[in-house]
Design a protein around this motif. Structure first.
Motif, PDB file in Angstrom:
ATOM      1  N   UNK A  51       0.868  -1.181   0.000  1.00 50.02           N
ATOM      2  CA  UNK A  51       0.000   0.000   0.000  1.00 50.02           C
ATOM      3  C   UNK A  51       0.903   1.229   0.000  1.00 50.02           C
ATOM      4  N   UNK A  52       0.720   2.121  -0.949  1.00 47.84           N
ATOM      5  CA  UNK A  52       1.508   3.345  -1.027  1.00 47.84           C
ATOM      6  C   UNK A  52       0.759   4.453  -0.305  1.00 47.84           C
ATOM      7  N   UNK A  59      -2.892   8.801   0.814  1.00 45.41           N
ATOM      8  CA  UNK A  59      -3.694   8.212   1.877  1.00 45.41           C
ATOM      9  C   UNK A  59      -3.727   9.196   3.049  1.00 45.41           C
ATOM     10  N   UNK A  60      -4.901   9.358   3.637  1.00 45.69           N
ATOM     11  CA  UNK A  60      -4.987  10.249   4.795  1.00 45.69           C
ATOM     12  C   UNK A  60      -4.174   9.659   5.949  1.00 45.69           C
ATOM     13  N   UNK A  61      -3.748  10.519   6.849  1.00 50.67           N
ATOM     14  CA  UNK A  61      -2.979  10.093   8.014  1.00 50.67           C
ATOM     15  C   UNK A  61      -3.745   9.041   8.801  1.00 50.67           C
ATOM     16  N   UNK A  63      -4.336   3.420  10.550  1.00 57.13           N
ATOM     17  CA  UNK A  63      -5.218   2.259  10.683  1.00 57.13           C
ATOM     18  C   UNK A  63      -4.640   1.046   9.946  1.00 57.13           C
ATOM     19  N   UNK A  64      -4.118   1.266   8.754  1.00 53.85           N
ATOM     20  CA  UNK A  64      -3.494   0.178   7.986  1.00 53.85           C
ATOM     21  C   UNK A  64      -2.303  -0.388   8.749  1.00 53.85           C
TER      22      UNK A  64
END
Length: 125
Positions: free
Chosen positions: A66-67, A71-73, A78-79
């Motif tokens: 996942x890049x 993506x939001x902080x 969460x990821x």
């Protein structure tokens, strides 16, 4: 005269396919699970995944990257929190003012030039 024998792949063998970095998983329907693994059950026609990834029904997903560039902080955290229990491979940006007590493996360090800083990117090439 010798004849070349064409090797037929067994069901256990396969080909490793890497997709483009800018691919999107939206439009994938997954199947399998448990010890079997995760498989692509379906690729929804005209979905972002069908347009950006070269996936086929029945492909097994071995890993995913996942890049975080768009993506939001909150989503990135969460990821990372969900991934804590699993093996992960990270790509890091490091400023050069760190103490060099543990030198990185030469092939793992990619110098990056920016305005006034010269950080290093540490990841697979």
């Amino acid at each position: 005269m010798s004849k070349l024998k064409q090797e037929v792949p067994s069901p256990e063998s396969g080909v490793i396919v890497k997709t483009a970095k800018d691919g999107c998983a939206e439009g994938l329907i997954y199947g399998g699970g448990g010890k079997e693994g995760i498989f692509i059950k379906e690729v929804v026609p005209e979905s972002p995944a069908s347009k950006s990834l070269k996936l086929k029904q029945g492909d097994q997903i071995l890993s995913a990257t996942v890049y975080f560039d768009n993506v939001s902080y909150e989503d990135a955290i969460q990821i990372m929190e969900h991934a804590q229990a699993y093996k992960v491979k990270l790509c890091l940006k490091r400023n050069p003012d760190i103490t060099e007590t543990e030198p990185a493996v030469e092939s793992d360090v990619i110098p990056v030039t920016t305005l006034k800083l010269s950080p290093y990117i540490l990841c697979d090439v």
